[in-house]
Design an enzyme around this catalytic site. Structure first.
Site, short mmCIF file in Angstrom:
data_model
loop_
_atom_site.label_atom_id
_atom_site.label_comp_id
_atom_site.label_asym_id
_atom_site.label_seq_id
_atom_site.Cartn_x
_atom_site.Cartn_y
_atom_site.Cartn_z
N GLN A 1 -110.72 -65.68 -31.06
CA GLN A 1 -110.89 -66.34 -29.77
C GLN A 1 -112.01 -65.70 -28.96
OE1 GLN A 1 -106.34 -66.69 -28.70
NE2 GLN A 1 -107.48 -68.27 -27.62
N HIS A 2 -112.45 -66.45 -27.96
CA HIS A 2 -113.30 -65.98 -26.86
C HIS A 2 -114.78 -65.80 -27.20
CE1 HIS A 2 -109.41 -65.23 -25.18
NE2 HIS A 2 -109.20 -64.11 -25.83
N ASP B 1 -106.89 -67.76 -33.04
CA ASP B 1 -106.19 -67.04 -34.10
C ASP B 1 -104.71 -66.83 -33.82
OD1 ASP B 1 -106.81 -65.26 -32.05
OD2 ASP B 1 -107.92 -63.87 -33.34
#
Length: 473
Positions: free
Chosen positions: A71-72, A238
């Site tokens: 992520q991110h 995830d």
């Protein structure tokens, strides 16, 4: 036999799992490595994905595929579909000041109301603000912002820079899902909408963002060497992928020991926390995924093996030879700063050493206890928001260290179930692929490796709490 595939494009590697649609049996797998670092050019992920697919026997007999990913990560795209600069990953803390700036401008409570999150250096919005302030020329080039799984899904569908993609740089074709969008800092799990004001405040101007697909939806079809009928699922962040792969349900708290440590649970309603301890994410199945994330998990055990010059089996033997509480030795394991609590500049501290307690066994056990105590604070935070926790699902490579399971039962004070080894993010992506293909979420079983009854030792948590208060009072 109908087959579906799932991908986990993680920080360290890309994994592909191919399963039978009817039984959920894993038929074959593939893997390829990613380069190290906290900033990576996305081309490395694409190369690894193609290699992992090839290692898994290809997609010729696969009916659907979906991509789970870290992520991110900030994938900034120019109007011609090229990547503006290396992607800053979730564990890149250079945007810590940017997070503080966004909080100062909008207020933590207002940001939580609008996005479910209090910004920290991990989130995409803070990385965009860092780009705006540190590299304004690059920020000005950004026409679209995607996340790692969004970009890989786009590439699988045939899009990308014109010179290397059959369908070219159609930025409006970018897609994502609720779970990954909820980690950006400019999307609301409650409303299901992007917050354009926050995006502009972060980047400095508006940009194209991926269309959010429903959990049972489809992003399109695979188009690499030519058009196919292989369905592409929505993809997921995830942790949401892992929740799907594990079949996490009511009363389950998942504690994942990977590069980062995560604590999360599936809830029917959004969870907000203005303190920032809990991030109010959405899950990948239409519900919500309150989550606590630490930067220091399995890496803590890596540090212990280097310090004590032992392998992981010997580390477990040393740790289990010491008494709970490690003779008063406490490790506060902020080796790479920390995300929860938000201390990006912190370092690790080994405390409570005396002539009597300075043994290899106590130091080994302090590493295991310190790693788990930080995550136990996360379990407490989620329970304090009303979750009726009935068991902990302990996952990740470190979960199979014998010392970790035993100490977890002492620290969490809940029954511990350790599922059999598996790539659960990729497994969750296969659930998505099957769901997109058939319109129904599959109900595959998850086998457990180990069950441990609770063996609460309050003194372990108490001395850890005292140590952190001494350092950060």
């Amino acid at each position: 036999m109908t087959l579906v595939a799932g991908v986990d494009s993680s920080t360290q590697s890309c994994k592909v799992v191919v399963r039978d649609l009817v039984t959920g049996e894993v038929v074959r797998t593939g893997r390829a490595s990613h380069p190290e670092g906290t900033s990576v050019h996305p081309d490395h992920w694409w190369t690894a994905l193609l290699a992992a697919i090839d290692d898994a026997g290809g997609l010729a007999d696969v009916a659907a595929i979906s991509v789970g990913g870290q992520q991110h990560g900030m994938v900034a795209l120019a109007s011609d579909g090229t990547v503006v600069r290396e992607a800053l990953l979730w564990n890149d803390t250079r945007s810590a000041q940017a997070a503080r700036d966004l909080i100062a401008e909008f207020g933590a409570e207002e940001l939580v109301r609008r996005t479910g999150l209090v910004p920290v250096a991990s989130f995409t919005s803070t990385k965009l603000r860092w780009l705006r302030d540190a590299e304004p020329e690059n920020a000005a080039k950004v026409a679209a912002v995607a996340l790692p799984h969004d970009w890989l899904t786009w590439r699988l569908r045939g899009y990308g820079p014109a010179v290397e993609s059959p369908l070219g740089p159609d930025l409006e074709a970018l897609t994502t899902d609720r779970s990954d969008a909820s980690g950006t800092g400019y999307w609301s799990p409650a409303s299901g909408e992007y917050d354009r004001e926050l995006l502009v405040a972060a980047l400095g101007h508006d940009a194209i963002v991926p269309r959010v697909i429903a959990p049972d939806g489809s992003a399109g079809t695979v188009h690499i060497d030519g058009p196919t009928e292989i369905v592409v699922g929505p993809g997921a962040g995830d942790n949401a992928g892992a929740a799907l792969g594990l079949g996490a349900g009511e009363g389950d708290v998942v504690v994942s020991l990977g590069t980062s440590g995560t604590v999360f649970a599936v809830t029917p309603e959004p969870v907000t926390d203005a303190s920032g301890t809990i991030a109010g994410f959405a899950d990948a199945a239409g519900q919500y995924l309150p989550i606590v994330v630490t930067l220091n998990a399995a890496r803590v055990l890596d540090s212990a093996t280097r310090l004590l010059q032992v392998d992981f089996d010997a580390l477990a033997e040393l740790a289990l030879s010491a008494e709970p509480g490690a003779g008063g030795v406490v490790l506060v394991p902020y080796f790479e700063g920390e995300r929860t609590p938000n201390r990006p500049d912190a370092t690790a501290s080994l405390m409570g050493l005396t002539l009597a307690s300075s043994t290899r066994a106590n130091i080994a056990r302090a590493h295991v206890e310190g790693m788990l105590c930080g995550l136990a604070d996360g379990v407490d935070a989620v329970r304090a928001r009303g979750l009726d926790a009935k068991r902990v699902l302990l996952v990740g490579g470190a979960a199979f260290n014998p010392a970790v399971g035993k100490v977890a039962a002492q620290v969490f004070g809940l029954p511990i179930d350790i599922p059999k080894p598996g790539e659960y993010v990729a497994m969750g992506a296969t659930v998505q692929a099957a769901w997109s293909l058939t319109g129904e979420k599959p109900q595959w079983t998850v086998d457990m490796e180990t069950h441990l009854e609770p063996d609460l030792r309050p003194a372990v948590r108490e001395q850890y709490r005292a140590a952190t208060e001494q350092l950060y009072a």
